[in-house]
Motif scaffolding. Sequence first.
Motif, mmCIF file in Angstrom:
data_model
loop_
_atom_site.group_PDB
_atom_site.id
_atom_site.type_symbol
_atom_site.label_atom_id
_atom_site.label_comp_id
_atom_site.label_asym_id
_atom_site.label_seq_id
_atom_site.Cartn_x
_atom_site.Cartn_y
_atom_site.Cartn_z
ATOM 1 N N UNK A 280 0.837 -1.197 0.000
ATOM 2 C CA UNK A 280 0.000 0.000 0.000
ATOM 3 C C UNK A 280 0.874 1.251 0.000
ATOM 4 N N UNK A 281 0.403 2.277 -0.683
ATOM 5 C CA UNK A 281 0.975 3.610 -0.553
ATOM 6 C C UNK A 281 0.160 4.376 0.486
ATOM 7 N N UNK A 282 0.707 5.471 0.964
ATOM 8 C CA UNK A 282 -0.033 6.381 1.839
ATOM 9 C C UNK A 282 -0.344 7.640 1.055
ATOM 10 N N UNK A 283 -1.632 7.928 0.903
ATOM 11 C CA UNK A 283 -2.087 9.087 0.130
ATOM 12 C C UNK A 283 -2.701 10.102 1.082
ATOM 13 N N UNK A 284 -2.215 11.332 1.034
ATOM 14 C CA UNK A 284 -2.765 12.426 1.837
ATOM 15 C C UNK A 284 -3.327 13.484 0.901
ATOM 16 N N UNK A 285 -4.596 13.842 1.118
ATOM 17 C CA UNK A 285 -5.251 14.902 0.358
ATOM 18 C C UNK A 285 -5.520 16.076 1.288
ATOM 19 N N UNK A 286 -4.984 17.231 0.949
ATOM 20 C CA UNK A 286 -5.218 18.447 1.720
ATOM 21 C C UNK A 286 -6.059 19.407 0.894
ATOM 22 N N UNK A 287 -7.159 19.894 1.467
ATOM 23 C CA UNK A 287 -8.093 20.782 0.783
ATOM 24 C C UNK A 287 -7.845 22.204 1.278
ATOM 25 N N UNK A 288 -7.334 23.052 0.389
ATOM 26 C CA UNK A 288 -6.928 24.404 0.780
ATOM 27 C C UNK A 288 -7.801 25.432 0.066
ATOM 28 N N UNK A 289 -8.620 26.193 0.800
ATOM 29 C CA UNK A 289 -9.456 27.206 0.148
ATOM 30 C C UNK A 289 -8.622 28.365 -0.379
ATOM 31 N N UNK A 294 -10.669 25.949 -4.813
ATOM 32 C CA UNK A 294 -10.055 25.077 -3.805
ATOM 33 C C UNK A 294 -8.822 24.422 -4.417
ATOM 34 N N UNK A 295 -7.708 24.510 -3.712
ATOM 35 C CA UNK A 295 -6.494 23.822 -4.151
ATOM 36 C C UNK A 295 -6.420 22.466 -3.464
ATOM 37 N N UNK A 296 -6.296 21.439 -4.263
ATOM 38 C CA UNK A 296 -6.124 20.084 -3.725
ATOM 39 C C UNK A 296 -4.642 19.739 -3.777
ATOM 40 N N UNK A 297 -4.059 19.435 -2.632
ATOM 41 C CA UNK A 297 -2.658 19.058 -2.540
ATOM 42 C C UNK A 297 -2.577 17.563 -2.283
ATOM 43 N N UNK A 298 -1.957 16.846 -3.200
ATOM 44 C CA UNK A 298 -1.819 15.393 -3.095
ATOM 45 C C UNK A 298 -0.380 15.047 -2.745
ATOM 46 N N UNK A 299 -0.190 14.324 -1.655
ATOM 47 C CA UNK A 299 1.123 13.794 -1.282
ATOM 48 C C UNK A 299 0.997 12.295 -1.137
ATOM 49 N N UNK A 300 1.833 11.579 -1.849
ATOM 50 C CA UNK A 300 1.744 10.123 -1.858
ATOM 51 C C UNK A 300 3.119 9.524 -1.618
ATOM 52 N N UNK A 301 3.214 8.644 -0.638
ATOM 53 C CA UNK A 301 4.467 7.976 -0.311
ATOM 54 C C UNK A 301 4.307 6.471 -0.484
ATOM 55 N N UNK A 302 5.386 5.822 -0.967
ATOM 56 C CA UNK A 302 5.368 4.365 -1.082
ATOM 57 C C UNK A 302 4.877 3.846 -2.408
ATOM 58 N N UNK A 303 4.905 4.675 -3.462
ATOM 59 C CA UNK A 303 4.489 4.219 -4.786
ATOM 60 C C UNK A 303 5.611 3.373 -5.396
ATOM 61 N N UNK A 304 5.338 2.148 -5.836
ATOM 62 C CA UNK A 304 6.383 1.376 -6.501
ATOM 63 C C UNK A 304 6.983 2.170 -7.654
#
Length: 334
Positions: A280-289, A294-304
Amino acid sequence: MAKWGQGDPRWIVEEREDGTNVNNWHWTERDATSWSKGKLRELLVGITVENEAGHCEVSELKQVEGEASCSSRKGKLIFFYEWNIKLGWKGTLKESGVKHKGLIEIPNLSEENEVDDTEVNVSKKKGDGDILKDLMKTAGTAKVREALGDYLKALKTEFTTGMILPTKALSTQELTVKRKPSENTLQAHASSPVALGVRIPTVALHMTELFDTTVEQLYGIFTVKDLVQKFSKAPAVLEAEKGGKFQMFDGNITGEYIELLKNSKIIMKWRCRNWPEEHYATVALNFVPTLGQTELQLDCKGVPVCKEENMKFCWQKQHFEEIKGLLQLPTLNG
């Protein structure tokens, strides 16, 4: 945009959600430069040789210039690598305890030459101690070439994990890969026909996208089953709470919610069906007004590593663009 079940059967859209190279038809390329520099340091620094006269050790990687890559086309892997390497070595004479230093230069490690034919030049700073230089020229050079061979083996096995996918003809066969487990080794379930024990190189991704909507509405698109099914155009199962499970794109994407801060953040365990089992990867979505958006910030760790481009495609094309299309529908909240 092509959908699953439509289009040329060589494309992933026939059966996968993320652009995977079905039957290995299309040209793909992966940059191995950064990985190679780390692997060369790991294999070369610390090499030791010894005889009755003294002891020598490769003490540092002074320079590694060049590049490496691996390409896949129609099920075949093509390797390119070209390196200019400079190592520092040090040695000690047993009888006198006098220490000496020198260099090992490898001006052209490339696919054009066999490892045994690769030029390895050993030099020493001025002064006595030529017996140590001779030791490095013979036993030391042999060990350096052995380490270079190990690098090439790792490049063609460890680094390329997942680049050649099982074809439909092979997908029904049971394969067993036996590897010695370690703390950093991914273990598959005992019930799986493929016993995985391969250390998986991974990367981290960061993406941002602006949406013409409120944080409340965008947050809902990721947490409300009906809205997820609308933008993905496929069945979904969602339990939008901490520890809750989810399935999207008709089960091609699965995972678990780790944290949900309403209208602010979503953190998930996330995987594609065609990833190594239980990875599994860890996906974090941050919603910034922002102003009117709205700005969506995607941070993903552990992608093969082998899935990096597919992951970008999955989020850019099958999430961001489809969500923007959904937001333009007048019946979005209907």
